[in-house]
Design an enzyme around this catalytic site. Structure first.
Site, short mmCIF file in Angstrom:
data_model
loop_
_atom_site.label_atom_id
_atom_site.label_comp_id
_atom_site.label_asym_id
_atom_site.label_seq_id
_atom_site.Cartn_x
_atom_site.Cartn_y
_atom_site.Cartn_z
N CYS A 59 0.26 -2.19 -0.64
CA CYS A 59 1.19 -3.06 0.08
C CYS A 59 0.76 -4.53 0.00
O CYS A 59 0.84 -5.13 -1.06
CB CYS A 59 1.37 -2.59 1.51
SG CYS A 59 2.87 -3.28 2.28
N HIS A 107 2.05 3.58 2.10
CA HIS A 107 1.10 3.75 3.19
C HIS A 107 1.08 5.23 3.56
O HIS A 107 1.67 6.07 2.91
CB HIS A 107 1.55 2.94 4.42
CG HIS A 107 1.57 1.47 4.19
ND1 HIS A 107 0.43 0.76 3.90
CD2 HIS A 107 2.59 0.59 4.22
CE1 HIS A 107 0.76 -0.52 3.77
NE2 HIS A 107 2.05 -0.66 3.95
#
Length: 265
Positions: free
Chosen positions: A96, A213
């Protein structure tokens, strides 16, 4: 021959959102289960890396101000060593915000351009001040053919390996791959790199970026093993090296549950 790996956690005090430290826990634990000695070391603000010392770098996500805070430190103290390491095949995983930082630039919604770390040829931009679309939700991708082929061949004995990779995305930044960079996976469910690209993550040499995630590696043990295998094969210069085939019952149950619940068709 006993094997050993050194894993370096980049900026654990600044880039530590979304539970992505769990990725390092998974790597260390799986190394232990396979009889591989594994040392995890932090590399934070003010630290200089030792050239050739690390076998695998990890960098997680953070808020925009934390991402910006580490850029100057990286270029002043860490860039030369880490860029040389990754060009020499050292494994690197960014997730990310860490993935976004790995690229050349990040264009903010207000038009301000923040320099990236320049590890991989990708660029990221915010949707803009008028449109604030976020890419958020469960993310399922199909691993690229070359990665999947290597994963299925890296174990000492046959084991079932999913072609899929699963996680959860939550990002406004839109990432675009440049020349020489391949997607990590084809998006089945969710967005991935951006709202229209239909691919997820990136790979250049042994450098990987992903928006997943969850954490990424607990539900994708085959990808965790792949990073370990790449790091070992490079360190010991042994293309015949194979990993023990761990059972992974609980891990794969979690993986397949995500595919079955959120997958289409």
């Amino acid at each position: 021959m006993p094997y050993a790996l050194t894993l370096t956690h980049l900026y654990p005090d600044h880039l530590n959102l979304y539970g992505d430290t769990g990725n390092l826990i998974v790597l260390k634990r799986r190394c232990q289960w396979m009889g591989i000695d594994c040392m995890v070391q932090p590399l934070t603000m003010g630290d200089r890396p030792t050239p050739g010392h690390t076998d695998l770098y990890f960098m997680g996500g953070g808020q925009d101000n934390d991402q910006v805070a580490v850029v100057d430190d990286f270029h002043q103290l860490k860039a030369d060593t880490i860029q040389a390491d990754t060009e020499a095949g050292v494994v690197f995983l960014g997730v990310c915000g860490g993935y976004q930082l790995m690229g050349h630039t990040f264009l903010m919604g207000n038009g301000e351009e923040t320099p990236g770390l320049g590890i991989i040829n990708v660029r990221t931009k915010a949707p803009g001040t008028e449109v604030k679309q976020r890419c958020i939700g469960n993310l399922i991708g199909e691993l690229s053919a070359d990665i999947y082929t290597e994963i299925t061949a890296m174990y000492a004995s046959p084991k079932p390996v999913p072609r899929t990779i699963v996680g959860f995305e939550n990002h406004s930044g839109q990432t675009y791959l440049g020349q020489g960079v391949a997607p990590l996976a084809k998006t089945r469910v969710g967005f991935g790199n951006n709202a229209t690209a239909e691919d997820e993550g990136a790979r250049y040499r042994n450098v990987f970026g992903s928006y997943m995630h969850g954490s990424l590696l607990p539900k994708n043990p085959h990808f965790a093993d792949y990073l370990i295998w790449l790091a070992l094969r490079r360190k010991y210069q042994d293309d015949t090296l194979r990993l023990p085939a761990l059972g992974d019952r609980e891990e794969l149950e979690a993986h397949h549950y995500a595919v079955q619940r959120y997958g289409r068709g």
